[in-house]
Design a protein around this motif. Structure first.
Motif, PDB file in Angstrom:
ATOM      1  N   UNK A 133       6.785  -2.658  -9.733  1.00 27.27           N
ATOM      2  CA  UNK A 133       6.994  -2.516 -11.165  1.00 27.27           C
ATOM      3  C   UNK A 133       6.189  -1.107 -11.453  1.00 27.27           C
ATOM      4  N   UNK A 134       5.038  -0.850 -10.952  1.00 23.00           N
ATOM      5  CA  UNK A 134       4.422   0.512 -10.928  1.00 23.00           C
ATOM      6  C   UNK A 134       5.049   1.754 -10.290  1.00 23.00           C
ATOM      7  N   UNK A 135       5.912   1.231  -9.559  1.00 24.37           N
ATOM      8  CA  UNK A 135       6.656   2.313  -8.708  1.00 24.37           C
ATOM      9  C   UNK A 135       7.662   2.704  -9.812  1.00 24.37           C
ATOM     10  N   UNK A 136       8.654   1.834 -10.343  1.00 21.81           N
ATOM     11  CA  UNK A 136       9.648   2.084 -11.478  1.00 21.81           C
ATOM     12  C   UNK A 136       9.122   2.989 -12.421  1.00 21.81           C
TER      13      UNK A 136
ATOM     14  N   UNK B  36      -4.891   0.164  -9.030  1.00 22.77           N
ATOM     15  CA  UNK B  36      -4.155  -0.618  -8.053  1.00 22.77           C
ATOM     16  C   UNK B  36      -4.070  -2.191  -8.818  1.00 22.77           C
ATOM     17  N   UNK B  37      -2.885  -2.628  -9.261  1.00 24.90           N
ATOM     18  CA  UNK B  37      -2.649  -3.634 -10.316  1.00 24.90           C
ATOM     19  C   UNK B  37      -2.458  -4.825  -9.168  1.00 24.90           C
ATOM     20  N   UNK B  38      -2.359  -4.985  -8.002  1.00 25.23           N
ATOM     21  CA  UNK B  38      -2.082  -5.907  -7.051  1.00 25.23           C
ATOM     22  C   UNK B  38      -0.826  -5.820  -6.292  1.00 25.23           C
TER      23      UNK B  38
ATOM     24  N   UNK C 182       0.789  -1.224   0.105  1.00 24.76           N
ATOM     25  CA  UNK C 182       0.073  -0.093  -0.183  1.00 24.76           C
ATOM     26  C   UNK C 182       0.614   1.087  -0.100  1.00 24.76           C
ATOM     27  N   UNK C 183       1.860   1.117   0.680  1.00 23.96           N
ATOM     28  CA  UNK C 183       2.769   2.219   0.785  1.00 23.96           C
ATOM     29  C   UNK C 183       3.557   2.623  -0.571  1.00 23.96           C
TER      30      UNK C 183
ATOM     31  N   UNK D 137       1.569   6.368  -7.020  1.00 25.51           N
ATOM     32  CA  UNK D 137       0.328   7.177  -7.584  1.00 25.51           C
ATOM     33  C   UNK D 137       0.651   8.747  -7.492  1.00 25.51           C
ATOM     34  N   UNK D 138       1.322   9.110  -6.114  1.00 25.79           N
ATOM     35  CA  UNK D 138       2.074  10.268  -6.225  1.00 25.79           C
ATOM     36  C   UNK D 138       3.014  10.599  -7.249  1.00 25.79           C
TER      37      UNK D 138
END
Length: 103
Positions: A68-71, A60-62, A32-33, A39-40
């Protein structure tokens, strides 16, 4: 051109730790973090690239996709940044989120 290596290094460290974290740690808040940070970062990139347009929310892809979303979000922001102040703020955000995630 702005050297965004510090941002990408911080994002990569956090993402690597999320990938290596056990599922129980991800479920206890680390994922979650990471998603909140992704997102930010994505929102900040969109505000730079498309001022005046409402930013789209990263889905939210899980918990296993968060790293990967963060990168992706970090790279998007790194490409959009044009000033050192924004870079410093982004690096601080990543480091703070990494500490809160406990990974």
């Amino acid at each position: 051109m702005l050297d965004t290596t510090p941002l990408m290094d911080a994002v990569t460290r956090f993402a690597d730790r999320l990938r290596a974290a056990p599922q129980s740690r991800l479920q206890k808040g680390a994922a979650a973090e990471g998603l909140a940070l992704a997102r930010e970062l994505a929102t900040r990139a969109q505000r730079i690239e498309e001022p005046g347009r409402e930013p789209r929310r990263m889905p939210d892809a899980g918990m296993f996709a968060v790293a990967d979303q963060l990168v992706v979000a970090g790279r998007d922001l790194a490409l959009a940044l044009t000033d050192r102040d924004g870079l410093g703020q982004a690096v601080d955000l990543v480091e703070q989120a990494h500490r809160r995630a406990g990974v």
